[in-house]
Design a protein around this motif. Structure first.
Motif, PDB file in Angstrom:
ATOM      1  N   GLN A 304     -45.500  -4.488  15.486  1.00 21.33           N
ATOM      2  CA  GLN A 304     -45.452  -5.457  16.581  1.00 21.33           C
ATOM      3  C   GLN A 304     -44.729  -4.905  17.808  1.00 21.33           C
ATOM      4  O   GLN A 304     -44.921  -5.410  18.921  1.00 21.33           O
ATOM      5  N   LEU A 305     -43.909  -3.874  17.606  1.00 23.49           N
ATOM      6  CA  LEU A 305     -43.196  -3.291  18.742  1.00 23.49           C
ATOM      7  C   LEU A 305     -44.145  -2.701  19.768  1.00 23.49           C
ATOM      8  O   LEU A 305     -43.766  -2.490  20.925  1.00 23.49           O
ATOM      9  N   ALA A 306     -45.387  -2.426  19.350  1.00 24.59           N
ATOM     10  CA  ALA A 306     -46.370  -1.872  20.278  1.00 24.59           C
ATOM     11  C   ALA A 306     -47.094  -2.958  21.072  1.00 24.59           C
ATOM     12  O   ALA A 306     -47.841  -2.653  21.998  1.00 24.59           O
ATOM     13  N   LEU A 307     -46.879  -4.221  20.701  1.00 19.31           N
ATOM     14  CA  LEU A 307     -47.525  -5.321  21.423  1.00 19.31           C
ATOM     15  C   LEU A 307     -46.768  -5.628  22.713  1.00 19.31           C
ATOM     16  O   LEU A 307     -45.598  -5.261  22.879  1.00 19.31           O
ATOM     17  N   ALA A 308     -47.423  -6.322  23.607  1.00 18.21           N
ATOM     18  CA  ALA A 308     -46.847  -6.552  24.938  1.00 18.21           C
ATOM     19  C   ALA A 308     -45.604  -7.433  24.897  1.00 18.21           C
ATOM     20  O   ALA A 308     -44.564  -7.094  25.467  1.00 18.21           O
ATOM     21  N   ASP A 309     -45.693  -8.566  24.213  1.00 16.96           N
ATOM     22  CA  ASP A 309     -44.590  -9.530  24.220  1.00 16.96           C
ATOM     23  C   ASP A 309     -44.325 -10.025  22.804  1.00 16.96           C
ATOM     24  O   ASP A 309     -45.244 -10.131  21.994  1.00 16.96           O
ATOM     25  N   PRO A 310     -43.070 -10.380  22.512  1.00 18.69           N
ATOM     26  CA  PRO A 310     -42.753 -10.954  21.205  1.00 18.69           C
ATOM     27  C   PRO A 310     -43.390 -12.324  21.029  1.00 18.69           C
ATOM     28  O   PRO A 310     -43.648 -13.035  22.004  1.00 18.69           O
ATOM     29  N   SER A 311     -43.643 -12.694  19.776  1.00 16.04           N
ATOM     30  CA  SER A 311     -44.094 -14.052  19.477  1.00 16.04           C
ATOM     31  C   SER A 311     -42.911 -15.007  19.598  1.00 16.04           C
ATOM     32  O   SER A 311     -41.772 -14.618  19.334  1.00 16.04           O
ATOM     33  N   PRO A 312     -43.133 -16.251  19.977  1.00 20.57           N
ATOM     34  CA  PRO A 312     -42.028 -17.219  20.039  1.00 20.57           C
ATOM     35  C   PRO A 312     -41.335 -17.350  18.688  1.00 20.57           C
ATOM     36  O   PRO A 312     -41.973 -17.666  17.681  1.00 20.57           O
ATOM     37  N   GLY A 313     -40.026 -17.069  18.660  1.00 20.40           N
ATOM     38  CA  GLY A 313     -39.275 -17.173  17.413  1.00 20.40           C
ATOM     39  C   GLY A 313     -39.666 -16.144  16.381  1.00 20.40           C
ATOM     40  O   GLY A 313     -39.308 -16.282  15.211  1.00 20.40           O
ATOM     41  N   GLY A 314     -40.408 -15.118  16.782  1.00 24.02           N
ATOM     42  CA  GLY A 314     -40.815 -14.093  15.827  1.00 24.02           C
ATOM     43  C   GLY A 314     -41.934 -14.531  14.904  1.00 24.02           C
ATOM     44  O   GLY A 314     -42.190 -13.896  13.889  1.00 24.02           O
ATOM     45  N   ALA A 315     -42.634 -15.598  15.257  1.00 27.63           N
ATOM     46  CA  ALA A 315     -43.698 -16.127  14.386  1.00 27.63           C
ATOM     47  C   ALA A 315     -44.991 -15.364  14.637  1.00 27.63           C
ATOM     48  O   ALA A 315     -45.784 -15.728  15.519  1.00 27.63           O
ATOM     49  N   SER A 316     -45.229 -14.332  13.868  1.00 32.04           N
ATOM     50  CA  SER A 316     -46.427 -13.509  14.069  1.00 32.04           C
ATOM     51  C   SER A 316     -47.707 -14.272  13.733  1.00 32.04           C
ATOM     52  O   SER A 316     -48.792 -13.892  14.179  1.00 32.04           O
ATOM     53  N   LEU A 317     -47.601 -15.341  12.926  1.00 34.00           N
ATOM     54  CA  LEU A 317     -48.790 -16.126  12.592  1.00 34.00           C
ATOM     55  C   LEU A 317     -49.398 -16.791  13.811  1.00 34.00           C
ATOM     56  O   LEU A 317     -50.559 -17.216  13.781  1.00 34.00           O
ATOM     57  N   LEU A 318     -48.621 -16.905  14.904  1.00 35.66           N
ATOM     58  CA  LEU A 318     -49.147 -17.515  16.122  1.00 35.66           C
ATOM     59  C   LEU A 318     -50.032 -16.552  16.901  1.00 35.66           C
ATOM     60  O   LEU A 318     -50.727 -16.966  17.828  1.00 35.66           O
ATOM     61  N   ARG A 319     -50.013 -15.290  16.532  1.00 28.69           N
ATOM     62  CA  ARG A 319     -50.847 -14.309  17.226  1.00 28.69           C
ATOM     63  C   ARG A 319     -52.285 -14.391  16.719  1.00 28.69           C
ATOM     64  O   ARG A 319     -52.564 -14.934  15.655  1.00 28.69           O
ATOM     65  N   THR A 320     -53.192 -13.808  17.482  1.00 32.37           N
ATOM     66  CA  THR A 320     -54.589 -13.785  17.068  1.00 32.37           C
ATOM     67  C   THR A 320     -54.763 -12.819  15.906  1.00 32.37           C
ATOM     68  O   THR A 320     -53.923 -11.939  15.659  1.00 32.37           O
ATOM     69  N   ARG A 321     -55.878 -12.987  15.200  1.00 34.12           N
ATOM     70  CA  ARG A 321     -56.167 -12.108  14.073  1.00 34.12           C
ATOM     71  C   ARG A 321     -56.228 -10.660  14.519  1.00 34.12           C
ATOM     72  O   ARG A 321     -55.702  -9.771  13.842  1.00 34.12           O
ATOM     73  N   GLU A 322     -56.841 -10.400  15.662  1.00 29.69           N
ATOM     74  CA  GLU A 322     -56.982  -9.037  16.145  1.00 29.69           C
ATOM     75  C   GLU A 322     -55.621  -8.413  16.452  1.00 29.69           C
ATOM     76  O   GLU A 322     -55.372  -7.246  16.139  1.00 29.69           O
ATOM     77  N   GLU A 323     -54.718  -9.201  17.034  1.00 25.33           N
ATOM     78  CA  GLU A 323     -53.388  -8.682  17.348  1.00 25.33           C
ATOM     79  C   GLU A 323     -52.625  -8.337  16.075  1.00 25.33           C
ATOM     80  O   GLU A 323     -51.955  -7.292  15.992  1.00 25.33           O
ATOM     81  N   ARG A 324     -52.706  -9.196  15.089  1.00 22.78           N
ATOM     82  CA  ARG A 324     -51.969  -8.957  13.851  1.00 22.78           C
ATOM     83  C   ARG A 324     -52.495  -7.731  13.119  1.00 22.78           C
ATOM     84  O   ARG A 324     -51.721  -6.930  12.584  1.00 22.78           O
ATOM     85  N   GLN A 325     -53.812  -7.579  13.097  1.00 21.78           N
ATOM     86  CA  GLN A 325     -54.373  -6.428  12.399  1.00 21.78           C
ATOM     87  C   GLN A 325     -54.103  -5.135  13.163  1.00 21.78           C
ATOM     88  O   GLN A 325     -53.865  -4.083  12.550  1.00 21.78           O
ATOM     89  N   ARG A 326     -54.107  -5.209  14.490  1.00 20.66           N
ATOM     90  CA  ARG A 326     -53.772  -4.015  15.279  1.00 20.66           C
ATOM     91  C   ARG A 326     -52.311  -3.630  15.052  1.00 20.66           C
ATOM     92  O   ARG A 326     -51.974  -2.453  14.909  1.00 20.66           O
ATOM     93  N   ALA A 327     -51.430  -4.628  14.991  1.00 24.30           N
ATOM     94  CA  ALA A 327     -50.015  -4.361  14.734  1.00 24.30           C
ATOM     95  C   ALA A 327     -49.829  -3.740  13.351  1.00 24.30           C
ATOM     96  O   ALA A 327     -49.014  -2.819  13.168  1.00 24.30           O
ATOM     97  N   ALA A 328     -50.581  -4.227  12.355  1.00 21.47           N
ATOM     98  CA  ALA A 328     -50.485  -3.672  11.005  1.00 21.47           C
ATOM     99  C   ALA A 328     -50.943  -2.226  10.981  1.00 21.47           C
ATOM    100  O   ALA A 328     -50.322  -1.371  10.318  1.00 21.47           O
TER     101      ALA A 328
END
Length: 423
Positions: A304-328
């Protein structure tokens, strides 16, 4: 770990084992005092070795302390039988010497504030008592090391039987404790204990056999010949244990980077890892896979450090599927660069794959990935600041069974939560 089960589940057998070890030891001391100490130079030397072994015990893994010198010396004292010994020690004397020496070795550790575990030491006393009884039952007074091949073969077989009896008893007790403390299936816990016995226990047992044979034939002059190599081996094990602790510290430091950067809430990675380990225990994963699972859960958010902005409260589930898989994928690539966490990287790479399109159709995807996925989801629903109750979180996760989440893992999570797991 931050997650744990209720306190009552951590007691039980430990108290029983400690009491049993104390009772057996006291009986041995009482009988020895009444009948008198025979061959006291051997009792003093082997008691000294056991005490020193207890004082310099160490922890290789996360399960319990190891005392190879104490174990080898106590087993060797069980199997003394030869021309240099005279009268072999009685079962009661073996138990008495082991008990007194164990207490003498634990006392300095307790005074110095070093880790010690009376349950582990009690287990050692009980297993040595079992070995002593077994050896006494299968040998005869005239069966000694005297140059006869028949006697040598018979004594070697009796020694192996004594060592195996001690190892099997300890493995059964250890498996029962793991089942009670960590809710592991008993067959899986016994499998892991037997693996440890074959790798470490038999090495200590064979060392004890060599020490017993040498001392029986040559007298106490043989003790340094066997103990010095064992000391060097223990030194190597301690170096390995130190490296393992450094390794774990490094992984935890890497995990905290996402918290410092605001991509996960404080303690989120540790809570996710605690729950993932609890699920892994419930499913009976091997220790090696458990270690990889814990590291993967700790490092699952590194990408997730490579993503542009943190999720609110660190809740990665709020991100889109594509963002989460790219972060993984990015996280897996970062972990692979370490060169020593390849299996961990594979777990992280698939930790956001939907079950229906992932493991359900590809058995090569490790179940650990599904465990991390479910553990992270539950943590973000129930963890600090989220506000959902465990029942509500289980209901939400249950809606994704078979599509988002692995049904086997969700069933395991339900058992873990039902047993009172809490962050």
């Amino acid at each position: 770990m931050t997650g744990e089960l209720d306190g009552e589940q951590r007691l039980g057998s430990g108290i029983v084992l400690a009491v049993a070890g104390c009772v057996v030891g006291l009986v041995g001391v009482f009988l020895t005092v009444r009948s008198g100490l025979s061959e006291w130079p051997f009792a003093i030397v082997f008691g000294f070795l056991i005490a020193v072994g207890e004082m310099v015990q160490f922890r290789v893994d996360t399960s319990r302390n190891r005392a190879p010198i104490a174990t080898s010396a106590s087993l060797a004292y069980v199997m003394l039988r030869g021309p240099a010994v005279g009268a072999p020690p009685e079962v009661a004397q073996i138990i008495a010497v082991t008990t007194v020496a164990t207490l003498a070795g634990l006392l300095p550790r307790a005074v110095a504030g070093l880790p010690w575990d009376v349950v582990v030491s009690s287990r050692r006393v009980l297993s040595v008592a079992c070995a002593a009884i077994t050896f006494a039952l299968v040998t005869r007074d005239e069966l000694v090391w005297n140059g006869s091949w028949t006697h040598a073969v018979a004594l070697t077989g009796a020694m192996l039987l004594a060592v195996l009896s001690a190892g099997v008893v300890d493995a059964l007790v250890g498996a029962g404790q793991d089942t009670e403390h960590f809710n592991r299936p008993f067959p899986a816990a016994l499998r892991d204990e037997l693996v440890v016995m074959t790798r470490i226990g038999l090495a200590m047992g064979i060392t004890g056999m060599l020490l017993a044979a040498g001392t029986s034939l040559l007298g106490l002059w043989a003790v340094p010949l066997v103990i010095v190599p064992l000391l060097l081996t223990q030194f190597a094990f301690r170096r390995f244990a130190s490296a393992q602790r450094t390794y774990r510290t490094t992984v935890r430091s890497m995990a905290r980077s996402t918290e410092i950067a605001g991509f996960s809430s404080p303690g989120q990675n540790a809570r996710t890892a605690a729950l993932a380990v609890a699920i892994g225990n419930d499913l009976g994963l091997t220790p090696a896979r458990m270690e990889a699972l814990e590291y993967a859960a700790l490092l699952s958010g590194v990408g997730q450090l490579a993503l542009a902005d943190p999720s609110p409260g660190g809740a990665s589930l709020l991100r889109t599927r594509e963002e989460r898989q790219r972060a993984a994928e990015i996280g897996a690539a970062v972990i692979e660069r370490s060169g020593v966490l390849d299996h961990v990287a594979e777990i992280v790479r698939h930790s956001n794959d939907p079950y229906r399109h992932g493991r359900a159709n590809d058995s090569s995807i490790p179940v650990e990935s599904g465990i991390v996925n479910v553990a992270l989801a539950y943590e973000q629903l129930v963890g600090e600041g989220s506000g959902q109750s465990p029942d509500k979180a289980m209901e939400s996760i249950g809606l994704g069974i078979g599509a988002e989440y692995d049904p086997v893992v969700v069933d395991s999570l339900r058992r873990v939560v039902g047993r009172g797991f809490r962050f």
